[in-house]
Design a protein around this motif. Structure first.
Motif, PDB file in Angstrom:
ATOM      1  N   SER A   1     -24.109  24.517  16.544  1.00 48.53           N
ATOM      2  CA  SER A   1     -25.345  25.240  16.190  1.00 48.53           C
ATOM      3  C   SER A   1     -25.856  25.480  17.429  1.00 48.53           C
ATOM      4  N   PRO A   2     -26.894  26.441  17.652  1.00 54.26           N
ATOM      5  CA  PRO A   2     -27.468  26.907  18.622  1.00 54.26           C
ATOM      6  C   PRO A   2     -28.273  25.978  19.609  1.00 54.26           C
ATOM      7  N   LEU A   3     -28.172  25.733  20.862  1.00 54.42           N
ATOM      8  CA  LEU A   3     -28.827  24.895  21.429  1.00 54.42           C
ATOM      9  C   LEU A   3     -30.266  25.377  22.188  1.00 54.42           C
TER      10      LEU A   3
ATOM     11  N   VAL B   1     -32.856  22.199  26.259  1.00 54.68           N
ATOM     12  CA  VAL B   1     -31.700  21.456  26.168  1.00 54.68           C
ATOM     13  C   VAL B   1     -30.565  22.070  27.099  1.00 54.68           C
ATOM     14  N   ARG B   2     -30.481  23.336  27.072  1.00 53.57           N
ATOM     15  CA  ARG B   2     -29.360  24.033  27.665  1.00 53.57           C
ATOM     16  C   ARG B   2     -29.828  23.763  29.361  1.00 53.57           C
TER      17      ARG B   2
ATOM     18  N   LEU C   1     -28.269  20.648  30.724  1.00 53.42           N
ATOM     19  CA  LEU C   1     -26.813  20.337  30.826  1.00 53.42           C
ATOM     20  C   LEU C   1     -26.015  20.665  32.045  1.00 53.42           C
TER      21      LEU C   1
ATOM     22  N   ASP D   1     -22.178  27.171  23.118  1.00 54.06           N
ATOM     23  CA  ASP D   1     -22.879  26.405  22.041  1.00 54.06           C
ATOM     24  C   ASP D   1     -21.806  25.648  21.100  1.00 54.06           C
TER      25      ASP D   1
ATOM     26  N   PHE E   1     -20.416  22.050  21.526  1.00 54.31           N
ATOM     27  CA  PHE E   1     -21.076  20.665  21.623  1.00 54.31           C
ATOM     28  C   PHE E   1     -21.444  20.271  20.019  1.00 54.31           C
TER      29      PHE E   1
ATOM     30  N   ALA F   1     -23.934  18.264  17.880  1.00 52.87           N
ATOM     31  CA  ALA F   1     -25.296  17.839  17.846  1.00 52.87           C
ATOM     32  C   ALA F   1     -25.399  16.421  16.719  1.00 52.87           C
TER      33      ALA F   1
ATOM     34  N   GLY G   1     -23.650  15.760  28.621  1.00 54.14           N
ATOM     35  CA  GLY G   1     -24.589  16.408  27.473  1.00 54.14           C
ATOM     36  C   GLY G   1     -25.877  16.402  27.538  1.00 54.14           C
TER      37      GLY G   1
ATOM     38  N   THR H   1     -31.968  13.931  19.139  1.00 51.56           N
ATOM     39  CA  THR H   1     -30.787  14.553  18.867  1.00 51.56           C
ATOM     40  C   THR H   1     -29.926  14.575  20.242  1.00 51.56           C
TER      41      THR H   1
ATOM     42  N   TYR I   1     -26.735  15.819  22.382  1.00 48.73           N
ATOM     43  CA  TYR I   1     -25.899  17.048  22.229  1.00 48.73           C
ATOM     44  C   TYR I   1     -24.582  16.612  23.041  1.00 48.73           C
TER      45      TYR I   1
END
Length: 690
Positions: A453-455, A459-460, A463, A470, A473, A475, A523, A538, A540
């Protein structure tokens, strides 16, 4: 060949039935016992006459009686010869309500014109190696039990009260006591115990003299075994011991940073009751108790952060002894599993597997303690997300408030993640406990695993590699329907020591530990919450970078241990040394074993031709494993180095200070894990030398 005169075939068969060493029951189609031999009566606690006419359902534990009746009805419609218990553990119920583990073989007599079935029943106590393995696993389970209590209990009196009962239950003895030295060190005080004799009641004072039983233990500064009190001459045996029928004993000192503070002792009415396994168990129990007492005394003078450190000292202090014990148990179980005598015994293999799983749970307990104190070296491995979430939810359903409904959304094809399995489980458990506290009146706790799923942008940015795609990972989201967080709380949720709980209810380290673990795993973690709308945390976590991950039980292709590898193995614990030597022999290595760093240096003479040095880090007084490895590589630059330890602080120090070419192996480990570590370090040596 004809029978001797006067002997009939019927009399021979009846004699065989009566004299057969296994329990035999002759059962009709309704389940009624028609005949029983004396062995069956003895094993089940009945007389032969009492068994005759009894329905076999009476021999089945209440919990599975209805299932057994259904099985018996199905079997009567299509009877056939078959063993029972190959897919499950079978137990029989004795007359007194106790249970015995058994294996059963059924043989129908319909082909011989009789509407009957012969049931042959064997007590699995006939398998001494399996019995010993289960006994060691039981010791491991009891250590895990007291380990959990040592971490959870704030009051040392709680631990003092539980240790004797757990020791007595695990060792199956009549007496167990904790004696603590008074401040003047002239006497012991009976702090807790079970089955105590007159004169040793709770609170009683016993003299600290070398000729008294507890005083002798302290004078020896080590374990003391009494094979038979009636022939004991090293100290004066109180008459009360003999009057109570006590015969043998085992005692170990309690120490606080090397200073004796008391003794833990157990006594039995059986002669020569105690051996090496019992000594190791009681020493580990004493270490747990002594470290817990030390923690309790220190907490009076420590502030909040220092109290956390004392818990870290507790977990680090017990890890070496506990993990050495688990290494011995786990290693011997693996060897036992492959013995030819058990190779075709499905039920024996099942029992060994159960014992091995118990040691794994013990190792997982140590890992959780060390993860809490942040003293564990991460060991990333592929983790099945679906299996982990379902296993964790099953455990939480048994332990959380029944008003909390738990849901799991993780398809079986959800990709694995690359993380330390124990720390990942600990992180999820931390979040689940926070969710529980946010739902005091009940609610829904939901676990969800989704890949690709898109981060979110925030969140990105967190990293280690913000450009990672994406789809790399998975989630893992944990949601609750609790009170939620206001924005100012959400912004500080990952700060160390920040907590909204009342004093004494939390350290404020739960989510900060989760944050540190996820970041270390390359992550990121995010929180979505608002007052009255619940909270979702969440994680990742990256998937394994390599599509083809080596199987857990075997070295990766191209990483096999070279045949005839010459290994110098250094380990001061004799039991661990024997287990590791057996593993190395099975891997085709040529092994030389020594018990100390000084002996190893003698073996590393100028003409030595070892390929690998495998050494424990803690080698007792004298040279440490890291010092030995440094000197060994100075003498032989191409010598491969593999360090092992059950003490995570040692591994952390070695990981920080050692050359990159050295490998670290955490106890307890399996033969396959040892093989992978050897293959990796030897392969690295070859690459470095090419």
């Amino acid at each position: 060949m004809s029978l001797p005169s006067g002997i009939t075939e019927q009399s021979v068969f009846r004699s065989l039935f009566l004299a057969y060493p296994d329990s035999l029951l002759l059962v009709d189609q309704a389940g009624a016992i028609v005949l029983a031999n004396p062995t069956a009566a003895s094993m089940l606690g009945y007389t032969v006459d009492e068994l005759t006419g009894l329905n076999v359902d009476a021999l089945v534990p209440d919990a599975i009686r209805s299932r057994h009746a259904s099985f018996r009805e199905a079997y009567s419609r299509a009877p056939r010869s078959r063993p029972m218990g190959t897919q499950m553990e079978l137990v029989a119920r004795r007359k007194d309500g106790s249970e015995v583990m058994v294996e059963i073989a059924l043989s129908p007599l319909q082909d011989h014109g009789l509407p009957l079935v012969v049931a042959a029943i064997r007590d699995i106590g006939a398998y001494p190696r399996v019995k010993q393995a289960l006994q060691r696993a039981r010791y491991s389970e009891h250590l895990a039990q007291i380990g959990r209590l040592a971490v959870d209990a704030r009051d040392p009196q709680v631990l003092l009260e539980h240790v004797p009962a757990i020791a007595a239950e695990a060792l199956q003895v009549e007496v167990a006591m904790v004696l603590l030295l008074e401040r003047d060190r002239l006497a012991f005080r009976v702090a807790s115990g079970v089955g105590m004799v007159p004169g040793e009641e709770l609170g009683a004072r016993l003299p600290n003299r070398p000729d008294s039983p507890p005083g002798f233990v302290l004078s020896q500064a080590g374990p003391v075994i009494v094979a038979d009190y009636r022939s004991e001459r090293r100290f004066v045996v109180p008459q009360a011991y003999l009057d109570a029928g006590l015969t043998s004993a085992l005692a170990v000192p309690l120490s606080d940073r090397g200073r004796p503070i008391g003794a833990l002792t157990v006594r039995s009415r059986r002669a020569q009751r105690f051996g090496d396994d019992e000594v190791r168990f009681l020493e580990s129990l004493a270490n747990l108790l002594a470290t817990s007492l030390q923690r309790a005394q220190s907490e009076e003078a420590l502030n909040h952060a220092q109290r956390l450190e004392s818990v870290g000292q507790l977990t680090g202090g017990i890890a070496h002894d506990f993990n050495n014990l688990l290494t011995v148990i786990q290693g011997n179980l693996q060897v036992l599993e492959e013995l030819p005598a058990l190779a075709q015994d499905a039920y024996g293999q099942q029992l060994v597997g159960a014992a091995a799983r118990a040691t794994k749970r013990g190792a997982e307990l140590t890992g959780k303690l060390l993860a809490f104190s942040r003293r564990q070296v991460l060991q990333p491995a592929p983790v099945d997300v679906s299996a982990l979430l379902n296993s964790l939810s099953g455990m939480l359903r048994r332990t959380l408030d029944q008003r909390i409904q738990i849901e799991v959304e993780a398809p079986p094809d959800c990709p694995p993640v690359l993380a330390d399995p124990g720390q990942l489980e600990s992180a999820l458990l931390n979040i689940a406990i926070n969710a529980r506290d946010a739902m005091p009146e009940g609610g829904t706790l939901r676990f969800r695993g989704v890949a690709g799923s898109p981060l979110p942008a925030e969140v990105r940015r967190e990293l280690a590699d913000p450009s990672a795609p994406d789809e790399r990972f998975v989630a893992i989201a944990i949601s609750d329907t609790g009170s939620g967080m206001p924005e100012e709380v959400k912004e500080r949720a990952f700060e160390p020591f920040f907590t909204t709980k009342e004093a004494g209810r939390g350290t404020g380290l739960g989510l900060s530990t989760v944050y540190g673990f996820v970041k270390q795993s390359k992550g990121a973690v995010a929180i979505d919450s608002s007052p009255g709308a619940g909270t979702t945390v969440t994680l990742y976590i990256p998937q394994p970078w390599d599509a083809d991950v080596p199987a857990e039980d075997e070295p990766a292709a191209g990483e096999a241990v070279p045949a005839g590898l010459k290994v110098l193995m250094v380990e001061d614990d004799a039991e661990v040394r024997n287990v590791v030597r057996t593993f190395l022999d099975m891997l085709g290595c040529e092994v030389t074993t020594v018990a100390s760093g000084e002996q190893a240096l003698l073996a590393l003479a100028p003409n030595a031709d070892f390929d690998l040095l495998l050494t424990d880090i803690a080698l007792g007084p004298g040279l440490r494993g890291t010092q030995l490895a440094a000197e060994a590589q100075r003498r032989f630059p191409k010598l491969a180095i593999l360090l092992m330890s059950g003490f995570s602080a040692e591994l952390l120090d070695a990981d920080r200070d050692s050359p990159p070419s050295w490998e670290l192996l955490r106890k307890p480990y399996t033969r396959a894990e040892l093989a992978r570590a050897i293959a990796k370090v030897v392969s690295g040596r070859g690459a470095a030398g090419s």
